[in-house]
Design a protein around this motif. Structure first.
Motif, short mmCIF file in Angstrom:
data_model
loop_
_atom_site.label_atom_id
_atom_site.label_comp_id
_atom_site.label_asym_id
_atom_site.label_seq_id
_atom_site.Cartn_x
_atom_site.Cartn_y
_atom_site.Cartn_z
N ASP A 64 -38.73 -31.08 42.28
CA ASP A 64 -38.94 -31.71 43.58
C ASP A 64 -38.27 -30.96 44.74
O ASP A 64 -38.52 -31.27 45.90
CB ASP A 64 -38.46 -33.16 43.56
CG ASP A 64 -36.99 -33.31 43.22
OD1 ASP A 64 -36.40 -32.38 42.61
OD2 ASP A 64 -36.41 -34.36 43.56
N GLU A 65 -37.47 -29.94 44.46
CA GLU A 65 -36.80 -29.16 45.51
C GLU A 65 -37.46 -27.81 45.76
O GLU A 65 -37.16 -27.16 46.77
CB GLU A 65 -35.34 -28.91 45.10
CG GLU A 65 -34.52 -30.17 44.89
CD GLU A 65 -33.17 -29.88 44.24
OE1 GLU A 65 -32.70 -28.72 44.32
OE2 GLU A 65 -32.60 -30.81 43.66
N LEU A 66 -38.32 -27.35 44.87
CA LEU A 66 -38.81 -25.97 44.92
C LEU A 66 -39.60 -25.65 46.19
O LEU A 66 -39.42 -24.59 46.79
CB LEU A 66 -39.64 -25.66 43.68
CG LEU A 66 -38.90 -25.81 42.34
CD1 LEU A 66 -39.86 -25.56 41.18
CD2 LEU A 66 -37.70 -24.88 42.27
N ALA A 67 -40.47 -26.54 46.62
CA ALA A 67 -41.26 -26.29 47.83
C ALA A 67 -40.35 -26.16 49.04
O ALA A 67 -40.54 -25.28 49.89
CB ALA A 67 -42.29 -27.40 48.03
N CYS A 68 -39.34 -27.02 49.12
CA CYS A 68 -38.40 -26.96 50.25
C CYS A 68 -37.57 -25.68 50.22
O CYS A 68 -37.27 -25.12 51.27
CB CYS A 68 -37.49 -28.18 50.23
SG CYS A 68 -38.36 -29.72 50.59
N ILE A 69 -37.21 -25.23 49.04
CA ILE A 69 -36.45 -23.98 48.92
C ILE A 69 -37.27 -22.81 49.45
O ILE A 69 -36.76 -21.96 50.17
CB ILE A 69 -35.99 -23.75 47.47
CG1 ILE A 69 -34.92 -24.78 47.09
CG2 ILE A 69 -35.46 -22.32 47.28
CD1 ILE A 69 -34.55 -24.77 45.61
N LEU A 126 -45.84 -21.40 43.92
CA LEU A 126 -45.22 -22.23 42.88
C LEU A 126 -46.04 -22.20 41.59
O LEU A 126 -45.49 -22.07 40.49
CB LEU A 126 -45.05 -23.67 43.37
CG LEU A 126 -43.96 -23.88 44.41
CD1 LEU A 126 -44.04 -25.28 45.00
CD2 LEU A 126 -42.58 -23.61 43.82
N ASN A 127 -47.35 -22.32 41.70
CA ASN A 127 -48.19 -22.32 40.50
C ASN A 127 -48.18 -20.97 39.81
O ASN A 127 -48.23 -20.91 38.58
CB ASN A 127 -49.60 -22.78 40.84
CG ASN A 127 -49.65 -24.27 41.07
OD1 ASN A 127 -48.80 -25.02 40.59
ND2 ASN A 127 -50.63 -24.71 41.82
N ILE A 156 -51.54 -29.64 45.90
CA ILE A 156 -51.20 -29.57 47.33
C ILE A 156 -50.62 -30.90 47.82
O ILE A 156 -49.61 -30.89 48.53
CB ILE A 156 -52.42 -29.11 48.16
CG1 ILE A 156 -52.70 -27.63 47.86
CG2 ILE A 156 -52.17 -29.31 49.65
CD1 ILE A 156 -53.92 -27.07 48.55
N PRO A 157 -51.19 -32.05 47.46
CA PRO A 157 -50.57 -33.31 47.91
C PRO A 157 -49.13 -33.48 47.41
O PRO A 157 -48.28 -34.01 48.14
CB PRO A 157 -51.48 -34.40 47.32
CG PRO A 157 -52.81 -33.73 47.16
CD PRO A 157 -52.50 -32.31 46.80
N GLU A 158 -48.84 -33.02 46.21
CA GLU A 158 -47.47 -33.10 45.69
C GLU A 158 -46.53 -32.23 46.53
O GLU A 158 -45.44 -32.66 46.91
CB GLU A 158 -47.45 -32.66 44.22
CG GLU A 158 -46.09 -32.70 43.59
CD GLU A 158 -46.07 -32.17 42.16
OE1 GLU A 158 -45.08 -32.42 41.47
OE2 GLU A 158 -47.04 -31.49 41.75
N VAL A 159 -46.94 -31.00 46.80
CA VAL A 159 -46.12 -30.10 47.62
C VAL A 159 -45.94 -30.69 49.02
O VAL A 159 -44.84 -30.67 49.57
CB VAL A 159 -46.75 -28.68 47.66
CG1 VAL A 159 -46.11 -27.83 48.75
CG2 VAL A 159 -46.62 -28.01 46.30
N GLU A 160 -47.00 -31.24 49.57
CA GLU A 160 -46.93 -31.85 50.89
C GLU A 160 -45.91 -32.99 50.89
O GLU A 160 -45.11 -33.13 51.83
CB GLU A 160 -48.31 -32.36 51.29
CG GLU A 160 -48.40 -32.86 52.70
CD GLU A 160 -49.84 -33.19 53.08
OE1 GLU A 160 -50.18 -32.95 54.24
OE2 GLU A 160 -50.61 -33.67 52.22
N LYS A 161 -45.90 -33.81 49.85
CA LYS A 161 -44.94 -34.92 49.73
C LYS A 161 -43.51 -34.39 49.69
O LYS A 161 -42.63 -34.90 50.38
CB LYS A 161 -45.25 -35.73 48.46
CG LYS A 161 -44.27 -36.85 48.16
CD LYS A 161 -44.59 -37.56 46.87
CE LYS A 161 -44.08 -36.74 45.71
NZ LYS A 161 -44.20 -37.38 44.41
N TYR A 162 -43.27 -33.34 48.90
CA TYR A 162 -41.92 -32.77 48.80
C TYR A 162 -41.50 -32.14 50.13
O TYR A 162 -40.34 -32.27 50.54
CB TYR A 162 -41.84 -31.74 47.68
CG TYR A 162 -41.98 -32.34 46.30
CD1 TYR A 162 -41.43 -33.57 45.97
CD2 TYR A 162 -42.66 -31.65 45.30
CE1 TYR A 162 -41.56 -34.11 44.70
CE2 TYR A 162 -42.79 -32.18 44.03
CZ TYR A 162 -42.24 -33.41 43.73
OH TYR A 162 -42.36 -33.93 42.47
#
Length: 140
Positions: free
Chosen positions: A68-73, A108-109, A124-130
Protein backbone atom coordinates in the motif's frame (compact mmCIF):
# COMPACT_ATOMS: atom_id res chain seq x y z
CA UNK A 1 -27.82 -7.00 -50.53
CA UNK A 2 -27.47 -10.12 -48.38
CA UNK A 3 -23.93 -10.77 -49.58
CA UNK A 4 -22.93 -7.23 -48.60
CA UNK A 5 -24.30 -7.61 -45.06
CA UNK A 6 -22.57 -10.98 -44.67
CA UNK A 7 -19.24 -9.36 -45.57
CA UNK A 8 -19.69 -6.18 -43.57
CA UNK A 9 -20.01 -7.84 -40.14
CA UNK A 10 -16.79 -9.90 -40.39
CA UNK A 11 -14.92 -6.95 -41.90
CA UNK A 12 -16.09 -4.67 -39.09
CA UNK A 13 -15.12 -7.31 -36.54
CA UNK A 14 -11.61 -7.63 -38.01
CA UNK A 15 -11.19 -3.85 -38.07
CA UNK A 16 -12.24 -3.61 -34.43
CA UNK A 17 -9.90 -6.44 -33.45
CA UNK A 18 -6.96 -4.85 -35.25
CA UNK A 19 -7.66 -1.49 -33.61
CA UNK A 20 -7.96 -3.08 -30.17
CA UNK A 21 -4.75 -5.08 -30.45
CA UNK A 22 -2.86 -1.99 -31.62
CA UNK A 23 -3.93 -0.21 -28.44
CA UNK A 24 -2.30 -2.88 -26.33
CA UNK A 25 0.84 -3.46 -28.37
CA UNK A 26 1.84 0.20 -28.21
CA UNK A 27 2.02 0.04 -24.43
CA UNK A 28 2.73 -3.60 -23.69
CA UNK A 29 6.32 -2.83 -22.67
CA UNK A 30 5.66 0.52 -21.02
CA UNK A 31 6.44 -0.78 -17.52
CA UNK A 32 9.82 -2.04 -18.64
CA UNK A 33 10.55 1.16 -20.56
CA UNK A 34 9.62 3.35 -17.58
CA UNK A 35 11.60 1.14 -15.19
CA UNK A 36 14.66 1.46 -17.44
CA UNK A 37 14.21 5.22 -17.66
CA UNK A 38 13.53 6.00 -13.99
CA UNK A 39 14.55 3.07 -11.79
CA UNK A 40 17.32 0.97 -13.33
CA UNK A 41 20.12 3.46 -12.65
CA UNK A 42 19.81 2.76 -8.94
CA UNK A 43 17.97 -0.55 -8.66
CA UNK A 44 19.95 -2.01 -11.62
CA UNK A 45 18.62 -3.61 -14.81
CA UNK A 46 18.12 -6.90 -13.00
CA UNK A 47 16.52 -5.39 -9.85
CA UNK A 48 19.49 -6.45 -7.68
CA UNK A 49 20.01 -3.01 -6.12
CA UNK A 50 23.38 -1.41 -5.46
CA UNK A 51 25.40 -3.20 -2.79
CA UNK A 52 24.55 -1.80 0.64
CA UNK A 53 23.18 1.49 -0.67
CA UNK A 54 20.09 0.77 -2.79
CA UNK A 55 17.75 -2.07 -1.86
CA UNK A 56 17.02 -4.86 -4.30
CA UNK A 57 13.65 -5.25 -5.96
CA UNK A 58 14.42 -8.82 -6.99
CA UNK A 59 12.84 -11.12 -4.43
CA UNK A 60 12.19 -8.18 -2.11
CA UNK A 61 9.84 -8.88 0.79
CA UNK A 62 9.20 -5.13 0.94
CA UNK A 63 7.09 -5.35 -2.24
CA UNK A 64 4.60 -7.61 -0.48
CA UNK A 65 4.83 -6.24 3.08
CA UNK A 66 4.43 -2.59 2.04
CA UNK A 67 2.20 -2.93 -1.02
CA UNK A 68 0.00 0.00 0.00
CA UNK A 69 3.03 2.36 0.17
CA UNK A 70 4.73 1.55 -3.15
CA UNK A 71 2.81 3.98 -5.39
CA UNK A 72 3.45 6.83 -2.95
CA UNK A 73 7.15 5.97 -2.76
CA UNK A 74 7.43 6.22 -6.54
CA UNK A 75 5.51 9.48 -6.74
CA UNK A 76 6.83 11.24 -3.63
CA UNK A 77 10.18 9.55 -3.01
CA UNK A 78 11.40 8.20 0.29
CA UNK A 79 13.86 9.15 3.00
CA UNK A 80 14.94 7.35 6.13
CA UNK A 81 15.70 3.77 6.97
CA UNK A 82 13.85 0.85 5.40
CA UNK A 83 14.39 -2.87 5.87
CA UNK A 84 14.38 -5.14 2.82
CA UNK A 85 14.94 -8.87 3.27
CA UNK A 86 16.22 -8.24 6.80
CA UNK A 87 18.81 -5.67 5.72
CA UNK A 88 18.77 -1.92 6.53
CA UNK A 89 18.96 0.68 3.76
CA UNK A 90 19.10 4.41 4.40
CA UNK A 91 19.64 5.94 0.95
CA UNK A 92 16.93 8.37 -0.15
CA UNK A 93 14.89 7.78 -3.27
CA UNK A 94 13.92 10.73 -5.49
CA UNK A 95 10.32 11.63 -6.22
CA UNK A 96 8.80 11.17 -9.66
CA UNK A 97 5.81 13.46 -9.20
CA UNK A 98 5.34 13.96 -12.94
CA UNK A 99 4.41 10.29 -13.47
CA UNK A 100 0.68 9.67 -13.77
CA UNK A 101 -1.25 6.85 -12.12
CA UNK A 102 -1.11 4.71 -15.28
CA UNK A 103 2.66 5.04 -15.53
CA UNK A 104 3.10 4.23 -11.84
CA UNK A 105 0.84 1.20 -12.25
CA UNK A 106 2.93 0.00 -15.20
CA UNK A 107 6.19 0.38 -13.26
CA UNK A 108 4.76 -1.43 -10.25
CA UNK A 109 3.42 -4.28 -12.38
CA UNK A 110 6.74 -4.65 -14.15
CA UNK A 111 8.56 -4.90 -10.80
CA UNK A 112 5.90 -7.19 -9.32
CA UNK A 113 6.23 -9.70 -12.16
CA UNK A 114 9.94 -9.56 -13.04
CA UNK A 115 13.30 -10.18 -11.35
CA UNK A 116 12.02 -13.49 -10.03
CA UNK A 117 8.99 -11.81 -8.43
CA UNK A 118 5.55 -13.29 -8.90
CA UNK A 119 3.55 -10.84 -6.81
CA UNK A 120 -0.02 -9.70 -7.32
CA UNK A 121 -0.41 -7.07 -10.04
CA UNK A 122 -1.83 -3.61 -9.35
CA UNK A 123 -4.87 -2.05 -10.98
CA UNK A 124 -5.11 1.64 -11.85
CA UNK A 125 -8.00 2.18 -9.37
CA UNK A 126 -5.92 0.54 -6.62
CA UNK A 127 -2.92 2.79 -7.36
CA UNK A 128 -5.23 5.81 -7.50
CA UNK A 129 -6.62 4.89 -4.05
CA UNK A 130 -3.11 4.58 -2.57
CA UNK A 131 -1.99 7.86 -4.16
CA UNK A 132 -5.07 9.61 -2.81
CA UNK A 133 -4.29 8.35 0.71
CA UNK A 134 -0.69 9.55 0.67
CA UNK A 135 -1.73 13.02 -0.56
CA UNK A 136 -3.74 13.41 2.64
CA UNK A 137 -1.04 12.31 5.08
CA UNK A 138 0.44 15.02 7.32
CA UNK A 139 3.97 16.12 6.41
CA UNK A 140 6.63 14.55 8.60
Amino acid sequence: MRIKSKLIAPAAGMAALLTLTQCFTDRQNEGERLYTQYCANCHMDDGSGLRNLIPPLAGADYLVNHRDELACIIQHGQTGNIVVNGKNYNQGMPAFEHLNKGQITNILNYVQTNFGNSNERFTIPEVEKYLDKCRHLPEQ
